[in-house]
Design a protein around this motif. Sequence first.
Motif, PDB file in Angstrom:
ATOM      1  N   HIS A 238      39.471  51.973   4.878  1.00  0.00           N
ATOM      2  CA  HIS A 238      38.784  52.194   6.151  1.00  0.00           C
ATOM      3  C   HIS A 238      38.723  50.913   6.969  1.00  0.00           C
ATOM      4  CE1 HIS A 238      35.388  52.799   8.928  1.00  0.00           C
ATOM      5  NE2 HIS A 238      35.716  54.090   8.875  1.00  0.00           N
ATOM      6  N   ARG A 239      38.446  49.810   6.314  1.00  0.00           N
ATOM      7  CA  ARG A 239      38.369  48.523   7.026  1.00  0.00           C
ATOM      8  C   ARG A 239      39.730  48.135   7.602  1.00  0.00           C
ATOM      9  NH1 ARG A 239      38.868  43.014   5.369  1.00  0.00           N
ATOM     10  NH2 ARG A 239      37.640  41.613   6.727  1.00  0.00           N
ATOM     11  N   ASN A 240      40.784  48.310   6.819  1.00  0.00           N
ATOM     12  CA  ASN A 240      42.124  47.977   7.309  1.00  0.00           C
ATOM     13  C   ASN A 240      42.511  48.808   8.524  1.00  0.00           C
ATOM     14  OD1 ASN A 240      42.466  46.033   5.329  1.00  0.00           O
ATOM     15  ND2 ASN A 240      43.519  47.426   3.910  1.00  0.00           N
ATOM     16  N   GLU A 241      42.054  50.055   8.561  1.00  0.00           N
ATOM     17  CA  GLU A 241      42.382  50.949   9.676  1.00  0.00           C
ATOM     18  C   GLU A 241      41.579  50.626  10.940  1.00  0.00           C
ATOM     19  OE1 GLU A 241      41.639  54.837   8.221  1.00  0.00           O
ATOM     20  OE2 GLU A 241      43.343  54.854   6.816  1.00  0.00           O
ATOM     21  N   ASN A 242      40.402  49.998  10.786  1.00  0.00           N
ATOM     22  CA  ASN A 242      39.495  49.860  11.929  1.00  0.00           C
ATOM     23  C   ASN A 242      39.208  48.424  12.366  1.00  0.00           C
ATOM     24  OD1 ASN A 242      38.226  52.758  12.500  1.00  0.00           O
ATOM     25  ND2 ASN A 242      38.470  52.542  10.290  1.00  0.00           N
ATOM     26  N   LYS A 243      39.568  47.428  11.560  1.00  0.00           N
ATOM     27  CA  LYS A 243      39.162  46.053  11.915  1.00  0.00           C
ATOM     28  C   LYS A 243      39.826  45.568  13.207  1.00  0.00           C
ATOM     29  CE  LYS A 243      42.365  43.779   8.686  1.00  0.00           C
ATOM     30  NZ  LYS A 243      42.429  42.851   7.517  1.00  0.00           N
ATOM     31  N   GLN A 244      41.039  46.053  13.504  1.00  0.00           N
ATOM     32  CA  GLN A 244      41.693  45.652  14.747  1.00  0.00           C
ATOM     33  C   GLN A 244      40.947  46.213  15.958  1.00  0.00           C
ATOM     34  OE1 GLN A 244      44.116  43.468  15.270  1.00  0.00           O
ATOM     35  NE2 GLN A 244      43.953  43.803  17.486  1.00  0.00           N
ATOM     36  N   ALA A 245      40.538  47.477  15.854  1.00  0.00           N
ATOM     37  CA  ALA A 245      39.783  48.092  16.952  1.00  0.00           C
ATOM     38  C   ALA A 245      38.437  47.408  17.139  1.00  0.00           C
ATOM     39  CB  ALA A 245      39.588  49.580  16.669  1.00  0.00           C
ATOM     40  N   PHE A 246      37.801  47.035  16.066  1.00  0.00           N
ATOM     41  CA  PHE A 246      36.541  46.304  16.155  1.00  0.00           C
ATOM     42  C   PHE A 246      36.771  44.943  16.800  1.00  0.00           C
ATOM     43  CE2 PHE A 246      33.118  48.222  13.315  1.00  0.00           C
ATOM     44  CZ  PHE A 246      33.671  49.499  13.351  1.00  0.00           C
ATOM     45  N   SER A 247      37.840  44.276  16.379  1.00  0.00           N
ATOM     46  CA  SER A 247      38.137  42.942  16.897  1.00  0.00           C
ATOM     47  C   SER A 247      38.376  42.968  18.402  1.00  0.00           C
ATOM     48  CB  SER A 247      39.359  42.371  16.175  1.00  0.00           C
ATOM     49  OG  SER A 247      39.681  41.085  16.660  1.00  0.00           O
ATOM     50  N   GLU A 248      39.017  44.023  18.913  1.00  0.00           N
ATOM     51  CA  GLU A 248      39.260  44.150  20.352  1.00  0.00           C
ATOM     52  C   GLU A 248      37.965  44.263  21.138  1.00  0.00           C
ATOM     53  OE1 GLU A 248      41.834  47.482  20.599  1.00  0.00           O
ATOM     54  OE2 GLU A 248      43.608  46.393  19.852  1.00  0.00           O
ATOM     55  N   GLN A 249      36.899  44.672  20.463  1.00  0.00           N
ATOM     56  CA  GLN A 249      35.578  44.739  21.101  1.00  0.00           C
ATOM     57  C   GLN A 249      34.737  43.494  20.808  1.00  0.00           C
ATOM     58  OE1 GLN A 249      33.640  48.732  20.963  1.00  0.00           O
ATOM     59  NE2 GLN A 249      35.368  49.305  19.647  1.00  0.00           N
ATOM     60  N   GLY A 250      35.372  42.486  20.195  1.00  0.00           N
ATOM     61  CA  GLY A 250      34.684  41.235  19.919  1.00  0.00           C
ATOM     62  C   GLY A 250      33.799  41.262  18.695  1.00  0.00           C
ATOM     63  N   VAL A 251      34.051  42.208  17.800  1.00  0.00           N
ATOM     64  CA  VAL A 251      33.205  42.380  16.615  1.00  0.00           C
ATOM     65  C   VAL A 251      34.051  42.213  15.362  1.00  0.00           C
ATOM     66  CG1 VAL A 251      31.658  43.915  15.349  1.00  0.00           C
ATOM     67  CG2 VAL A 251      31.658  43.930  17.853  1.00  0.00           C
ATOM     68  N   LYS A 252      33.594  41.394  14.437  1.00  0.00           N
ATOM     69  CA  LYS A 252      34.277  41.216  13.157  1.00  0.00           C
ATOM     70  C   LYS A 252      33.716  42.213  12.151  1.00  0.00           C
ATOM     71  CE  LYS A 252      35.400  37.724   9.684  1.00  0.00           C
ATOM     72  NZ  LYS A 252      35.200  36.304   9.258  1.00  0.00           N
ATOM     73  N   GLU A 319      25.452  43.308  15.174  1.00  0.00           N
ATOM     74  CA  GLU A 319      24.178  42.627  14.943  1.00  0.00           C
ATOM     75  C   GLU A 319      24.298  41.602  13.818  1.00  0.00           C
ATOM     76  OE1 GLU A 319      21.324  42.850  16.710  1.00  0.00           O
ATOM     77  OE2 GLU A 319      22.559  44.023  18.081  1.00  0.00           O
ATOM     78  N   LEU A 320      25.048  41.948  12.791  1.00  0.00           N
ATOM     79  CA  LEU A 320      25.248  41.035  11.670  1.00  0.00           C
ATOM     80  C   LEU A 320      25.977  39.775  12.115  1.00  0.00           C
ATOM     81  CD1 LEU A 320      25.040  40.574   8.590  1.00  0.00           C
ATOM     82  CD2 LEU A 320      27.228  41.755   8.359  1.00  0.00           C
ATOM     83  N   GLN A 321      26.982  39.938  12.952  1.00  0.00           N
ATOM     84  CA  GLN A 321      27.744  38.804  13.452  1.00  0.00           C
ATOM     85  C   GLN A 321      26.851  37.864  14.259  1.00  0.00           C
ATOM     86  OE1 GLN A 321      31.844  39.423  15.039  1.00  0.00           O
ATOM     87  NE2 GLN A 321      30.982  38.751  16.978  1.00  0.00           N
ATOM     88  N   LYS A 322      26.000  38.421  15.105  1.00  0.00           N
ATOM     89  CA  LYS A 322      25.140  37.591  15.951  1.00  0.00           C
ATOM     90  C   LYS A 322      24.091  36.843  15.135  1.00  0.00           C
ATOM     91  CE  LYS A 322      23.929  40.879  18.830  1.00  0.00           C
ATOM     92  NZ  LYS A 322      23.294  41.562  20.004  1.00  0.00           N
ATOM     93  N   ILE A 323      23.481  37.536  14.179  1.00  0.00           N
ATOM     94  CA  ILE A 323      22.361  36.922  13.472  1.00  0.00           C
ATOM     95  C   ILE A 323      22.828  35.891  12.441  1.00  0.00           C
ATOM     96  CG2 ILE A 323      22.059  38.535  11.531  1.00  0.00           C
ATOM     97  CD1 ILE A 323      19.035  38.511  12.335  1.00  0.00           C
ATOM     98  N   THR A 324      23.984  36.125  11.818  1.00  0.00           N
ATOM     99  CA  THR A 324      24.493  35.125  10.871  1.00  0.00           C
ATOM    100  C   THR A 324      24.982  33.887  11.608  1.00  0.00           C
ATOM    101  OG1 THR A 324      26.623  36.299  10.849  1.00  0.00           O
ATOM    102  CG2 THR A 324      25.094  36.759   9.061  1.00  0.00           C
ATOM    103  N   GLN A 325      25.529  34.066  12.797  1.00  0.00           N
ATOM    104  CA  GLN A 325      25.947  32.906  13.590  1.00  0.00           C
ATOM    105  C   GLN A 325      24.739  32.065  13.989  1.00  0.00           C
ATOM    106  OE1 GLN A 325      28.380  33.866  16.984  1.00  0.00           O
ATOM    107  NE2 GLN A 325      28.377  31.785  17.772  1.00  0.00           N
ATOM    108  N   LYS A 326      23.662  32.723  14.396  1.00  0.00           N
ATOM    109  CA  LYS A 326      22.438  31.994  14.726  1.00  0.00           C
ATOM    110  C   LYS A 326      21.910  31.238  13.516  1.00  0.00           C
ATOM    111  CE  LYS A 326      19.232  33.931  17.223  1.00  0.00           C
ATOM    112  NZ  LYS A 326      18.258  34.919  17.721  1.00  0.00           N
TER     113      LYS A 326
END
Length: 424
Positions: A238-252, A319-326
């Motif tokens: 599932h991750r391999n199929e969707n990580k590119q689409a997530f990345s295009e929205q700025g989300v890892k 949300e996880l990306q934002k809070i771990t970066q902070k």
Amino acid sequence: MSRTVLVTMPEQEGSKSVVEKWLKAPGDLVGIHEPIVEISTDKVTIEIASPATGELYKIFKEENSEVMPGEKLAEILLFGEPTVRTPTSPLQKIQREFEKKEQQQESQESQDSKTLLSPAVRKLIRKNNIDVSKIHGTGKKGRVTHKDVIAYIKMSETHRIQEPPMRPSETLSTMKSKNVRPTTKLNVQEPPQPSDSKFVPHSPMRKQIANHMVQSMLQTAPHVTAIFEANMTNVIAHRNENKQAFSEQGVKLTFTSYFAMATALAAQAVPEVNSRWHDDRLEIFPHCNVGIATAVDNGLIVPVLKNVQHLSLIGIANELQKITQKAREGNLGGQDIQGGTLTITNHGVSGSLIATPIINQPQSAILGIGKMQKRVVVNEINGQDCIQIQPMIYVTLTIDHRALDGFQANKFLTAFVNILENWQ
């Protein structure tokens, strides 16, 4: 009449807080919302700002002092208000002159020895005729403390040769000539050498983490850990199929996002996991605020993802990306670390296969995720046992045995593993 404003310690969830550093000194001018003191907890270091513009008139808590919610930290004298000063008596003037000279002497001694020494430490050093440069200080900025001096004295006494003195007529050469063996073995010892050990002073955060762990494990909750394993094949696909689409929205899209979502879903099947123990009742939360243990330079911080049960996978990942970066930038605020109801620690990212984490009080459970590893497993296919190589992880749930039993822990892990293994 002078008007002042008190600066008090705000409410902080977790264990005790410590005054780490004053950013202003009494007599300094401060502006409204200007940080004046840093407070350290086991989770994060926060800044307390001045509630008004004026002069920092008085400090109630010194550095390294423990402080509880609601306690007074400082007093601000508002601008335009004259400071009330009492007349100085001749005796007070003499006392101040004496204190001034003593401070100058202390300053000179500190400059000579490059070490800040308290009066008690200086007295002990003079009494024992010790060279302070030979003592390794463990205090703040290498300061030599009273304990350091005592430890040095004990070490010196331990290494000192405890031999009865020989009479002048009984030198070693005369004893040999008389074929007399010494009754005591003569050990020629080298003088004690400086230790090659490296001493790293504990940071306030490290001390608070230590206190919090001891309080949780030894003083509060009886810990019990259950261990399951999960096949990550479907999650990886599932991750391999969707990580590119997530990345295009700025989300890892990380695996932790899947773990957080599975945790919230499994908590719906076993609500007692998402709870807090009280002496007279168990508080079960309707919301699932998942704490994510995050390693930083000086310890471990647990920022909290709020209301995970209402978030989609991309919402959790964002949300996880934002809070771990902070967290890694040191920009977490008090609201970012409070309100957690259940914690995940992904210890597998550093190579650990299995761990038994300590519960983050006042929660009732903590989920541990081990390293993903390809392992040989036996699966039944069409009624036949087949040996396969699959990506597997060990997952552990450590519970507060006051709030939950093993049956509930196993039920939660069963639901959690089923969600991962059958991810759609």
